[in-house]
Scaffold this active site. Structure first.
Site, PDB file in Angstrom:
ATOM      1  N   ASP A 155       0.665  -1.151  -0.096  1.00  0.00           N
ATOM      2  CA  ASP A 155       0.146   0.043   0.038  1.00  0.00           C
ATOM      3  C   ASP A 155       0.860   1.165   0.001  1.00  0.00           C
ATOM      4  O   ASP A 155       2.087   1.359  -0.758  1.00  0.00           O
ATOM      5  CB  ASP A 155      -1.087   0.087   1.296  1.00  0.00           C
ATOM      6  CG  ASP A 155      -2.256   0.659   0.971  1.00  0.00           C
ATOM      7  OD1 ASP A 155      -2.078   1.932   1.041  1.00  0.00           O
ATOM      8  OD2 ASP A 155      -3.300  -0.164   0.755  1.00  0.00           O
ATOM      9  N   HIS A 187      -3.330   5.971   3.950  1.00  0.00           N
ATOM     10  CA  HIS A 187      -4.243   4.876   3.619  1.00  0.00           C
ATOM     11  C   HIS A 187      -3.719   3.460   4.013  1.00  0.00           C
ATOM     12  O   HIS A 187      -4.440   2.956   4.460  1.00  0.00           O
ATOM     13  CB  HIS A 187      -4.177   4.921   1.934  1.00  0.00           C
ATOM     14  CG  HIS A 187      -5.279   3.997   1.367  1.00  0.00           C
ATOM     15  ND1 HIS A 187      -4.645   2.512   0.948  1.00  0.00           N
ATOM     16  CD2 HIS A 187      -6.591   3.845   1.152  1.00  0.00           C
ATOM     17  CE1 HIS A 187      -5.825   1.763   0.554  1.00  0.00           C
ATOM     18  NE2 HIS A 187      -6.937   2.760   0.591  1.00  0.00           N
ATOM     19  N   SER A 384     -11.179  -1.042   0.076  1.00  0.00           N
ATOM     20  CA  SER A 384     -10.033  -0.946   0.688  1.00  0.00           C
ATOM     21  C   SER A 384      -9.899  -1.190   2.195  1.00  0.00           C
ATOM     22  O   SER A 384      -8.882  -1.774   2.632  1.00  0.00           O
ATOM     23  CB  SER A 384      -9.123   0.594   0.645  1.00  0.00           C
ATOM     24  OG  SER A 384      -8.643   0.853  -0.585  1.00  0.00           O
TER      25      SER A 384
END
Length: 442
Positions: A155, A187, A384
């Site tokens: 990520d 994120h 996600s």
């Protein structure tokens, strides 16, 4: 426009150039469509040597070493072109080329099977623990916490948050080549918490399904949450190599909350990113991939989630309750079938208004200040978030039985779901993930 030599080259080699690369080259020539013929050579010379493209070169089976060497020799003679990373597991390499260099490669390197545009890939961002029945899974008198299981979060990186203290055991940075864990986007940190937050900063309120699992951060996306096919493939191959170098303490699971548009090749294995994740799967790593956030339209599953092998995770809206009675599929969650006509997603997990770890002063943290929850947590939605929650539950399964293969883990997850009767599997998959039902034993 067909009078230009590069346009003729694209037409002659269409079978060796993927569609985005063909379009990229042809777009260079559109402004000169009505240019008089006697000026073609002048403009084409400028275009061929000044424009630069990032590509992935695939070699014929068994020809990686020879092909890489030949490509290197060709590009040494070309201006502003060079080879970059090698991807031995999928028989590819990345390169920067001018149109002239691309022409030379296709003319002089007989071992090249196909050349792909190095397209952009993005993070797929648009109570969770309780809703997935992972608050406390007990087997043989032991509460399962993911202890002894390692999850790689591929990520934007991982911020060393207090709720992950002592459990970030490795870090690789394909973007900035830093050695210490960090997350300049935010994120990846949120996703890491969705897997394995201990909830220490919230008295256990915001903990992940595997609060004692170990984590490895593999940064493949930049500060803005985007990267390239080459970056992602490099990260996946790093994980495979890590296991070859550390057979006694391998990566058990990869969580990938990222993706790009799935292009319709002859079959999904022609997609370089699909090939990379399937190599990881074949190497014994359970791969959980986000379905994408392009719903509610059909055929919107992102790549590499179109892979038949991996666990493709859609997002469930649990309406902030632990009960499954009011659960629905999130409107943004991508739907199947894939562009290849295969059923996807495989499974659903909570993905709406998920509270997890905050990465202070990161890109998202500054951009969405209203999403902060106290000083340590942050709210996000998307497939996600669903993906690492599923990965965390897979960690519980592997803690209980470390010898299971990826295929066996996938089967247990799908068989243990909360199902919706007579619902479309291209929307609901096998149903909503349920840790209690998925972990074998009593």
């Amino acid at each position: 426009m067909f009078g230009y030599s590069m346009v003729q080259m694209v037409r002659a080699n269409a079978h060796k150039l993927d569609w985005p690369l063909r379009e990229t080259v042809l777009q260079l020539y559109k402004p000169f469509k009505w240019t008089p013929c006697f000026l073609h050579k002048f403009f084409e010379t400028k275009l061929q040597n000044r424009k630069k493209m990032s590509v992935i070169i695939e070699f014929e089976e068994g020809c990686h070493e020879t092909g890489f060497q030949m490509a290197g020799e060709v590009l040494q003679k070309e201006k502003r072109s060079k080879l970059k990373s090698r991807f031995n597991k999928i028989n590819c390499c990345s390169a920067e080329v001018t149109p002239s260099a691309l022409h030379s490669l296709l003319s002089e390197c007989s071992n090249i099977r196909k050349v792909y545009l190095n397209r952009e890939v993005k993070a797929l961002l648009d109570t969770a623990t309780e809703a997935s029945h992972a608050k406390e899974v007990v087997r043989n008198g032991q509460t399962l916490t993911g202890k002894g299981v390692t999850v790689a979060v591929v990520d934007t990186g991982i911020y060393p948050h207090p709720d992950l203290e002592g459990r970030i055991i490795g870090f690789a940075d394909m973007v900035n080549q830093k050695t210490e864990p960090y997350d300049d986007n935010g994120h990846g940190t949120h996703c890491a918490g969705d897997v394995a937050s201990s909830g220490a900063s919230s008295s256990g309120q915001y903990r992940g399904p595997a609060p004692e699992a170990n984590l490895i951060g593999v940064k493949v996306l930049n500060k803005q949450g985007s990267g390239t096919l080459a970056d992602i493939i490099e990260g996946v191959e790093w994980c495979i190599q890590y296991n070859e170098d550390n057979p006694d303490e391998p990566i058990d699971i990869m969580s990938m909350s990222l993706g790009g548009d799935a292009l319709r090749y002859d079959h999904e294995q022609e997609d370089p990113l699909v090939r990379a994740v399937e190599e990881a799967w074949s190497a014994g790593i359970v791969v959980c991939v986000a379905a994408g956030n392009s719903g509610p339209d059909s055929q919107t599953i992102a790549s590499p989630g179109v892979s038949e092998k991996v666990i493709t995770v859609g997002a469930l809206d649990d309406n902030n309750t632990a009960s499954s009675d009011d659960d629905t599929v999130a409107s943004f969650s991508s739907r199947g079938p894939t562009v290849y006509g295969k059923e996807k997603p495989d499974i659903l997990a909570p993905g709406v208004n998920i509270i997890s770890l905050r990465s202070p002063n990161s890109y998202i943290d500054k951009l969405q200040k209203s999403s902060r929850v106290g000083s340590q947590y942050f709210t996000m939605s998307g497939t996600s978030m669903a993906t690492p929650i599923c990965a965390g539950i897979a960690a519980l399964i592997l803690q209980q039985n470390p010898d299971l293969t990826p295929d066996e883990v996938k089967e247990l997850l799908k068989n243990g779901t909360d199902k919706w009767k007579d619902e479309d599997p291209n929307i609901y998959g096998a149903g909503a993930v349920n840790a209690e039902n998925s972990v074998p034993g009593q």
